[in-house]
Design a protein around this motif. Structure first.
Motif, PDB file in Angstrom:
ATOM      1  N   ALA A 372       0.831  -1.211   0.000  1.00 10.65           N
ATOM      2  CA  ALA A 372       0.000   0.000   0.000  1.00 10.65           C
ATOM      3  C   ALA A 372       0.863   1.257   0.000  1.00 10.65           C
ATOM      4  O   ALA A 372       0.568   2.230  -0.722  1.00 10.65           O
ATOM      5  CB  ALA A 372      -0.928  -0.013   1.213  1.00 10.65           C
ATOM      6  N   MET A 373       1.930   1.259   0.791  1.00 12.02           N
ATOM      7  CA  MET A 373       2.814   2.427   0.840  1.00 12.02           C
ATOM      8  C   MET A 373       3.532   2.620  -0.492  1.00 12.02           C
ATOM      9  O   MET A 373       3.748   3.758  -0.932  1.00 12.02           O
ATOM     10  CB  MET A 373       3.834   2.263   1.964  1.00 12.02           C
ATOM     11  N   GLU A 374       3.904   1.536  -1.151  1.00 11.31           N
ATOM     12  CA  GLU A 374       4.527   1.651  -2.477  1.00 11.31           C
ATOM     13  C   GLU A 374       3.573   2.307  -3.468  1.00 11.31           C
ATOM     14  O   GLU A 374       3.978   3.158  -4.272  1.00 11.31           O
ATOM     15  CB  GLU A 374       4.935   0.266  -2.972  1.00 11.31           C
ATOM     16  N   ARG A 375       2.308   1.926  -3.410  1.00 13.86           N
ATOM     17  CA  ARG A 375       1.315   2.549  -4.301  1.00 13.86           C
ATOM     18  C   ARG A 375       1.191   4.034  -4.013  1.00 13.86           C
ATOM     19  O   ARG A 375       1.120   4.857  -4.938  1.00 13.86           O
ATOM     20  CB  ARG A 375      -0.051   1.881  -4.123  1.00 13.86           C
ATOM     21  N   LEU A 376       1.162   4.380  -2.722  1.00 15.06           N
ATOM     22  CA  LEU A 376       1.006   5.794  -2.353  1.00 15.06           C
ATOM     23  C   LEU A 376       2.222   6.618  -2.781  1.00 15.06           C
ATOM     24  O   LEU A 376       2.082   7.697  -3.361  1.00 15.06           O
ATOM     25  CB  LEU A 376       0.811   5.914  -0.838  1.00 15.06           C
ATOM     26  N   VAL A 377       3.396   6.092  -2.484  1.00 22.62           N
ATOM     27  CA  VAL A 377       4.622   6.851  -2.756  1.00 22.62           C
ATOM     28  C   VAL A 377       4.858   7.011  -4.251  1.00 22.62           C
ATOM     29  O   VAL A 377       5.357   8.052  -4.702  1.00 22.62           O
ATOM     30  CB  VAL A 377       5.832   6.154  -2.086  1.00 22.62           C
ATOM     31  N   ASN A 378       4.475   6.021  -5.033  1.00 22.87           N
ATOM     32  CA  ASN A 378       4.770   6.046  -6.463  1.00 22.87           C
ATOM     33  C   ASN A 378       3.574   6.420  -7.330  1.00 22.87           C
ATOM     34  O   ASN A 378       3.585   6.208  -8.533  1.00 22.87           O
ATOM     35  CB  ASN A 378       5.317   4.680  -6.894  1.00 22.87           C
ATOM     36  N   PRO A 387       6.521  10.421 -10.626  1.00 24.36           N
ATOM     37  CA  PRO A 387       5.980  10.824  -9.317  1.00 24.36           C
ATOM     38  C   PRO A 387       6.915  11.835  -8.660  1.00 24.36           C
ATOM     39  O   PRO A 387       8.130  11.771  -8.840  1.00 24.36           O
ATOM     40  CB  PRO A 387       5.942   9.509  -8.527  1.00 24.36           C
ATOM     41  N   ARG A 388       6.338  12.746  -7.884  1.00 23.65           N
ATOM     42  CA  ARG A 388       7.154  13.777  -7.231  1.00 23.65           C
ATOM     43  C   ARG A 388       7.770  13.287  -5.929  1.00 23.65           C
ATOM     44  O   ARG A 388       8.471  14.050  -5.248  1.00 23.65           O
ATOM     45  CB  ARG A 388       6.294  15.013  -6.950  1.00 23.65           C
ATOM     46  N   SER A 389       7.512  12.040  -5.580  1.00 20.84           N
ATOM     47  CA  SER A 389       7.974  11.547  -4.284  1.00 20.84           C
ATOM     48  C   SER A 389       9.493  11.641  -4.135  1.00 20.84           C
ATOM     49  O   SER A 389       9.988  12.028  -3.071  1.00 20.84           O
ATOM     50  CB  SER A 389       7.518  10.100  -4.077  1.00 20.84           C
ATOM     51  N   SER A 390      10.249  11.314  -5.189  1.00 20.89           N
ATOM     52  CA  SER A 390      11.719  11.379  -5.100  1.00 20.89           C
ATOM     53  C   SER A 390      12.184  12.793  -4.813  1.00 20.89           C
ATOM     54  O   SER A 390      13.017  13.034  -3.924  1.00 20.89           O
ATOM     55  CB  SER A 390      12.342  10.879  -6.412  1.00 20.89           C
TER      56      SER A 390
END
Length: 746
Positions: A372-378, A387-390
């Motif tokens: 779930a966290m991978e989906r949110l972060v990416n 994605p702007r996460s990086s």
């Protein structure tokens, strides 16, 4: 003393032996001399001359035991109610007597055991002699007769009575709880002689375990219906847990250990599996309303089901993702890095706590949380954009590691870095993250903005633990460069002292390896990358530069220094204003201001001539000085602002033009990463084809994805484009016979 065989009167001997046998089976006392005498009598019958009478004795004993057990059976059948006490009493007396019979008929057992060995010996050598009849030991014979003449004849009534009493115990009104275990185990003990063949439990399972399982299922099916009608889900779970715990204790107390798991499974099926859908539908509300105690109870119940936790964890995954969707909205709305990270950490910590405290830290739920966290972060709203996460995570780490945060303690910095690494592990675009991070790290190191080198190394070690040495080696090389530069500066100062020379200003140089830093020779802080920028070094600085160049050339012959003034800073003291100011600014801005030591005004053309910068670079430097009112401009003429004031006497000159990670720089970084990925994918394709020579289209794509997954997730379209490029370059070609296969061209 050896007894010699002799003639024996069977009827006379049996009359005496049978009296002792009756006493033994009735648990009456037997005189010691009489006991020894009858053991001797058994011996003489077995060794009688001219013909041993062992077979006749065995058959007579068998008839006696059958008659005795049938009488016991009549006593059990004559009992209208409560047959369990009389059965147990008769069985215990009988089984106890059977053990003594084994001693009384010791020589009979010995006689038949020798015959059995002889028969086996003849079988071994395939002798065509008639086989000896198989005889059981006396104790085993007694138990077999009890099984055949007692249990098999009354087992319906007996098992029905046992199950009735077990159900009464389940209702809290036990009647014969202290007798049930021995009664039930009699089904096993009568088959104990089959232990060598592995069939010792066959009779028990057929005659008792199967009815027990059926009755257990019926009982708990009705119990589940009753509990579900009387209580809400929360109370139902409490009651079910109590029932299951009580049942496990009951099973261990009464039945054979081999039946425990089967009975527990039957209970679980009726109390949990049959109501699984209803329980899981309530599970969503438990998560939503933070009913953590109910979560713990549901976990305890669902864990007992095969594949039950899989369904539960899928619901958990969906809930975490839905709960964390606000972080995606924040990211797309242009939030600050701190807000984005705080939002993600709130989701991660909340559900991590739930898993650790209320779900036994089960790996199944940890995996669901990670997905779930991978989906949110990416996540990204535009599939064509990264994605702007990086970018946001790197900005957050930059805030932690900058001196601006030096008022917080070391332990707090370490905790924040730990949280940062926890979020980093979910980033798929690790190559993009590395590119952003290296630029931020370079900016901190070059401008001396880091809290300390130790904290920088701590952060890099955290990244290395997640991605390996190769991933962080460029970052570590930058740290090494800064340490080497510090040592080099000290050596340079010592060299000047030995030469009794003194510089006109404080001078410090960072010597960087060209390939280790995210800059080219002419790079500037805003991401521009041109050829070496032309720049006329101010006279105040040129002596220092020449001295250091001379020192370095002697120390490292063959190495060439190239000064990158676009990345250099200078500290300038303003003495023309009403009060004195110390300002840190770029080397280009300092060069412009130093010109006003000799001239009161300068035109734009004169600035170009004296400073030697390109128009674009000069405009950047002038813009910051004018915007901050250090210089004033009138038409084409620049002069210092003699009335300049600032509430700070020591500060760094802010720039409205130079912006770290500007939109343009981010776009340039994305383009650079795209190009690197294309090259990486092409290299992966060539490696795979070179090792396999022939690969199908799907297998090749799978190989490339597996090789790339630690750095980024390549799109299928990008892989296909790279395949076409390599076909054009004649590294690979399509198979003439199968168009979905590729061949490697050496």
């Amino acid at each position: 003393m050896m007894r010699r065989p002799k003639q024996a009167n069977f009827d006379e001997s049996w009359l005496k032996i049978s009296k002792v046998t009756t006493a033994v089976m009735s648990q009456e006392s037997v005189d010691r001399d009489e006991w020894v005498e009858q053991i001797t009598a058994v011996y003489y019958l077995c060794m009688a001359m001219p013909t041993p009478l062992a077979d006749r004795l065995y058959e007579r004993l068998k008839e006696y035991l059958i008659t005795h057990v049938r009488k016991c059976k009549e006593k059990v059948m004559d009992t209208e109610n409560d047959i369990l006490p009389i059965y147990l009493e008769l069985y215990q007396v009988y089984s106890h007597g059977a053990k003594y019979l084994n001693d009384l008929y010791l020589h009979l057992n010995y006689h038949f055991s020798k015959r059995t060995i002889k028969s086996e010996w003849l079988d071994h050598f395939h002798q065509p002699l008639e086989k000896c009849k198989k005889y059981e030991k006396v104790q085993d014979l007694a138990m077999i007769i009890w099984k055949e003449e007692m249990i098999e004849k009354v087992h319906h009534s007996l098992v029905r009575a046992i199950l009735k009493d077990i159900n009464m115990d389940r209702r809290g009104i036990p009647q014969y709880a202290n007798k049930l275990r021995d009664i039930i185990h009699s089904f096993v003990e009568v088959q104990a002689h089959e232990e060598a063949s592995g069939n010792v439990l066959q009779f028990y399972k057929e005659h008792f375990e199967e009815p027990l399982l059926a009755d257990t299922g019926n009982f708990y099916n009705k119990e589940a219906q009753r509990l579900y009608e009387l209580h809400d889900v929360s109370t139902y779970m409490v009651k079910v847990i109590e029932r299951l715990d009580e049942e496990e204790l009951r099973l261990r107390k009464f039945i054979h250990h081999t039946s425990i798991n089967a009975c527990k499974k039957e209970c679980v099926n009726k109390l949990i599996a049959d109501h699984q859908e209803n329980l899981l539908s309530e599970y969503k509300l438990m998560l939503k309303n933070d009913h953590v105690e109910d979560l713990s109870r549901l976990y305890i119940l669902i864990k007992r089901l095969t594949h039950g936790l899989k369904k539960m964890s899928e619901i958990f995954h969906d809930h975490v993702y839905e709960n964390g969707k606000s972080t995606i909205d924040l990211m797309n709305s242009g939030c600050s890095a701190q807000e984005y990270v705080d939002s993600l950490l709130a989701v991660l910590k909340r559900f991590t706590t739930i898993i650790q405290v209320h779900l036994s830290n089960d790996q199944c739920f940890n995996n669901a949380l990670n997905r779930a966290m991978e989906r949110l972060v990416n996540s990204t709203t535009d599939s064509k954009k990264y994605p702007r996460s990086s970018e946001l995570l790197v900005k957050h780490s930059d805030h932690i590691l900058k001196k601006a945060g030096k008022n917080i303690g070391v332990s707090e910095i370490e905790e924040q870095l730990h949280n940062f690494i926890d979020l980093f592990k979910y980033v798929e675009d690790k190559d993009l993250f590395q590119r952003f991070y290296s630029k931020k790290l370079a900016h901190r190191l070059i401008n001396n903005l880091s809290v300390s080198i130790e904290t920088e190394e701590l952060a890099i070690n955290g990244l290395k633990d997640r991605c390996g040495y190769e991933y962080t080696s460029p970052l570590q090389r930058m740290i090494i460069d800064m340490k080497v530069s510090d040592d080099l500066t000290k050596e340079f100062e010592q060299h000047l002292a030995e030469q009794k020379q003194k510089l006109s200003t404080t001078f410090s140089v960072s010597v960087l390896q060209l390939g280790a830093w995210p800059y080219t020779a002419g790079s500037s802080h805003d991401g521009d990358s041109e050829k070496q920028t032309e720049f006329n070094i101010p006279s105040e600085l040129s002596f220092c530069v020449n001295k250091f160049t001379e020192f370095y050339s002697k120390k490292y012959s063959g190495r060439k220094l190239r000064f990158v003034f676009a990345l250099s800073n200078a500290t300038v003291q303003l003495n023309f204003a009403p009060r004195q100011y110390t300002i840190t600014m770029s080397a280009h801005q300092a060069a412009i201001l130093l010109l006003f030591n000799d001239l009161s005004t300068l035109k734009y053309g004169q600035l170009i001539a004296h400073v030697g910068l390109h128009k674009r670079e000069l405009d950047k430097a002038l813009s910051a000085l004018v915007d901050n009112k250090i210089l004033i401009v009138s038409e084409d003429e620049y002069a210092v602002n003699m009335g300049y004031t600032n509430r700070k006497s020591k500060f760094k000159l802010p720039s409205s033009v130079q912006r770290e990670h500007s939109e343009k720089e981010v776009e340039v970084t994305h383009q650079s990463v795209d190009e690197d990925r294309r090259l990486y994918i092409q290299a992966a394709i060539v490696r795979s084809m070179k090792s396999r020579k022939l690969l199908s289209h799907n297998d090749l794509i799978e190989q490339v994805i597996n090789q790339s997954k630690d750095r980024f997730s390549p799109s299928i379209s990008m892989i296909k484009k790279c395949i076409e490029v390599l076909i054009d370059k004649q590294y690979i070609e399509r198979d003439d016979l199968k168009k979905d296969q590729y061949k490697y061209l050496a």
